[in-house]
Design a protein around this motif. Structure first.
Motif, mmCIF file in Angstrom:
data_model
loop_
_atom_site.group_PDB
_atom_site.id
_atom_site.type_symbol
_atom_site.label_atom_id
_atom_site.label_comp_id
_atom_site.label_asym_id
_atom_site.label_seq_id
_atom_site.Cartn_x
_atom_site.Cartn_y
_atom_site.Cartn_z
ATOM 1 N N ASN A 1 53.168 22.461 24.153
ATOM 2 C CA ASN A 1 53.226 22.265 25.604
ATOM 3 C C ASN A 1 51.813 22.499 26.128
ATOM 4 O O ASN A 1 50.918 22.862 25.371
ATOM 5 C CB ASN A 1 54.242 23.232 26.214
ATOM 6 N N TYR A 2 51.585 22.312 27.408
ATOM 7 C CA TYR A 2 50.218 22.398 27.910
ATOM 8 C C TYR A 2 50.170 23.078 29.280
ATOM 9 O O TYR A 2 51.136 23.030 30.040
ATOM 10 C CB TYR A 2 49.581 21.011 27.980
ATOM 11 N N PRO A 3 49.020 23.713 29.606
ATOM 12 C CA PRO A 3 48.865 24.331 30.918
ATOM 13 C C PRO A 3 48.626 23.244 31.966
ATOM 14 O O PRO A 3 47.979 22.226 31.680
ATOM 15 C CB PRO A 3 47.645 25.225 30.755
ATOM 16 N N LEU A 4 49.159 23.459 33.146
ATOM 17 C CA LEU A 4 49.015 22.478 34.223
ATOM 18 C C LEU A 4 48.886 23.219 35.546
ATOM 19 O O LEU A 4 49.667 24.131 35.830
ATOM 20 C CB LEU A 4 50.227 21.548 34.259
ATOM 21 N N PHE A 5 47.886 22.839 36.334
ATOM 22 C CA PHE A 5 47.700 23.374 37.682
ATOM 23 C C PHE A 5 47.706 22.210 38.661
ATOM 24 O O PHE A 5 47.050 21.199 38.421
ATOM 25 C CB PHE A 5 46.367 24.111 37.811
ATOM 26 N N MET A 6 48.429 22.365 39.744
ATOM 27 C CA MET A 6 48.413 21.384 40.827
ATOM 28 C C MET A 6 47.846 22.095 42.055
ATOM 29 O O MET A 6 48.201 23.240 42.334
ATOM 30 C CB MET A 6 49.813 20.851 41.104
ATOM 31 N N VAL A 7 46.970 21.403 42.769
ATOM 32 C CA VAL A 7 46.319 21.970 43.935
ATOM 33 C C VAL A 7 46.769 21.181 45.163
ATOM 34 O O VAL A 7 46.783 19.948 45.136
ATOM 35 C CB VAL A 7 44.780 21.896 43.790
ATOM 36 N N PHE A 8 47.133 21.900 46.216
ATOM 37 C CA PHE A 8 47.602 21.282 47.458
ATOM 38 C C PHE A 8 46.748 21.773 48.617
ATOM 39 O O PHE A 8 46.401 22.959 48.682
ATOM 40 C CB PHE A 8 49.073 21.649 47.717
ATOM 41 N N ASP A 9 46.431 20.864 49.553
ATOM 42 C CA ASP A 9 45.673 21.272 50.730
ATOM 43 C C ASP A 9 46.577 22.021 51.707
ATOM 44 O O ASP A 9 47.761 22.228 51.436
ATOM 45 C CB ASP A 9 44.969 20.078 51.378
ATOM 46 N N LYS A 10 46.036 22.415 52.852
ATOM 47 C CA LYS A 10 46.801 23.227 53.809
ATOM 48 C C LYS A 10 48.014 22.491 54.372
ATOM 49 O O LYS A 10 48.938 23.111 54.879
ATOM 50 C CB LYS A 10 45.903 23.712 54.939
ATOM 51 N N ASN A 11 48.047 21.161 54.264
ATOM 52 C CA ASN A 11 49.194 20.370 54.728
ATOM 53 C C ASN A 11 50.149 20.024 53.587
ATOM 54 O O ASN A 11 51.014 19.170 53.737
ATOM 55 C CB ASN A 11 48.710 19.090 55.422
ATOM 56 N N MET A 12 49.943 20.674 52.445
ATOM 57 C CA MET A 12 50.749 20.483 51.237
ATOM 58 C C MET A 12 50.671 19.064 50.667
ATOM 59 O O MET A 12 51.608 18.578 50.054
ATOM 60 C CB MET A 12 52.207 20.906 51.453
ATOM 61 N N HIS A 13 49.503 18.433 50.843
ATOM 62 C CA HIS A 13 49.224 17.161 50.181
ATOM 63 C C HIS A 13 48.484 17.487 48.888
ATOM 64 O O HIS A 13 47.508 18.253 48.898
ATOM 65 C CB HIS A 13 48.352 16.251 51.050
ATOM 66 N N GLN A 14 48.936 16.911 47.785
ATOM 67 C CA GLN A 14 48.303 17.207 46.503
ATOM 68 C C GLN A 14 46.878 16.683 46.489
ATOM 69 O O GLN A 14 46.609 15.556 46.897
ATOM 70 C CB GLN A 14 49.089 16.596 45.354
ATOM 71 N N VAL A 15 45.965 17.526 46.025
ATOM 72 C CA VAL A 15 44.571 17.142 45.877
ATOM 73 C C VAL A 15 44.478 16.347 44.583
ATOM 74 O O VAL A 15 44.898 16.809 43.525
ATOM 75 C CB VAL A 15 43.659 18.386 45.821
ATOM 76 N N GLY A 16 43.949 15.133 44.669
ATOM 77 C CA GLY A 16 43.897 14.245 43.514
ATOM 78 C C GLY A 16 42.961 14.721 42.427
ATOM 79 O O GLY A 16 42.132 15.605 42.636
ATOM 80 N N GLY A 17 43.106 14.124 41.284
ATOM 81 C CA GLY A 17 42.251 14.479 40.160
ATOM 82 C C GLY A 17 42.645 15.810 39.554
ATOM 83 O O GLY A 17 43.780 16.256 39.680
ATOM 84 N N TRP A 18 41.686 16.457 38.935
ATOM 85 C CA TRP A 18 41.930 17.731 38.265
ATOM 86 C C TRP A 18 40.943 18.772 38.773
ATOM 87 O O TRP A 18 39.977 19.085 38.078
ATOM 88 C CB TRP A 18 41.782 17.550 36.755
ATOM 89 N N PRO A 19 41.168 19.327 39.965
ATOM 90 C CA PRO A 19 40.252 20.382 40.424
ATOM 91 C C PRO A 19 40.209 21.556 39.448
ATOM 92 O O PRO A 19 39.202 22.211 39.294
ATOM 93 C CB PRO A 19 40.840 20.818 41.760
ATOM 94 N N ILE A 20 41.328 21.809 38.757
ATOM 95 C CA ILE A 20 41.380 22.834 37.724
ATOM 96 C C ILE A 20 41.641 22.106 36.408
ATOM 97 O O ILE A 20 42.736 21.617 36.167
ATOM 98 C CB ILE A 20 42.471 23.876 38.016
ATOM 99 N N ASP A 21 40.610 22.025 35.581
ATOM 100 C CA ASP A 21 40.695 21.277 34.324
ATOM 101 C C ASP A 21 41.085 22.219 33.188
ATOM 102 O O ASP A 21 40.331 23.118 32.831
ATOM 103 C CB ASP A 21 39.353 20.624 34.030
ATOM 104 N N THR A 22 42.251 22.012 32.618
ATOM 105 C CA THR A 22 42.715 22.847 31.506
ATOM 106 C C THR A 22 42.753 22.049 30.200
ATOM 107 O O THR A 22 43.405 22.457 29.246
ATOM 108 C CB THR A 22 44.121 23.396 31.803
ATOM 109 N N SER A 23 42.044 20.934 30.151
ATOM 110 C CA SER A 23 42.136 20.040 28.997
ATOM 111 C C SER A 23 41.688 20.688 27.690
ATOM 112 O O SER A 23 42.113 20.258 26.625
ATOM 113 C CB SER A 23 41.333 18.759 29.239
ATOM 114 N N ASP A 24 40.854 21.706 27.759
ATOM 115 C CA ASP A 24 40.401 22.340 26.517
ATOM 116 C C ASP A 24 41.099 23.673 26.244
ATOM 117 O O ASP A 24 40.738 24.389 25.321
ATOM 118 C CB ASP A 24 38.884 22.521 26.516
#
Length: 122
Positions: A68-91
């Motif tokens: 399995n893998y670590p995953l972080f999702m980031v949301f702005d103050k209006n709870m819209h997901q911030v695109g891309g990977w602001p927190i990169d856990t690929s390694d």
């Protein structure tokens, strides 16, 4: 790297580092009902003073994988997901980070957010 402007703490369960590592590296043979590939199997969240929210944990890998893998999702103050990977856990090959500095704005090279990860004491 400059000092972060915003700090928040995400609390994971007691012994979470060890248990979440085990979930990453030794996936259960049977998943809980309703949990599918790319869904979180365990997770926690944190909210920064400006309203940015982090939801992070361990997600279920593809059936063809043996991890399995670590995953972080980031949301702005209006709870819209911030695109891309602001927190990169690929390694990441384990769940061992104690803090993560990241940027919501892709033009911010240093990252003005610091997420501390702590285990609950009880």
């Amino acid at each position: 790297m400059s000092a972060p402007k915003f700090k928040a703490t995400m609390t994971i369960p007691k012994n979470g580092m060890e248990e979440w590592n085990d979930i990453m590296q030794n996936p259960p043979k049977t998943l809980p009902q309703g949990i599918n590939e790319d869904n979180y199997i365990v997770a926690s969240c944190a909210k920064f003073s400006d309203g940015v929210t982090i939801f992070g944990g361990v997600a279920v890998g593809a059936k063809s994988q043996d991890f399995n893998y670590p995953l972080f999702m980031v949301f702005d103050k209006n709870m819209h997901q911030v695109g891309g990977w602001p927190i990169d856990t690929s390694d990441w090959d384990s769940w061992s980070a104690r803090s993560i500095q990241f940027a919501v704005d892709p033009n911010d090279e240093d990252g003005n957010y610091l997420l501390d990860i702590v285990e609950a004491t009880s």
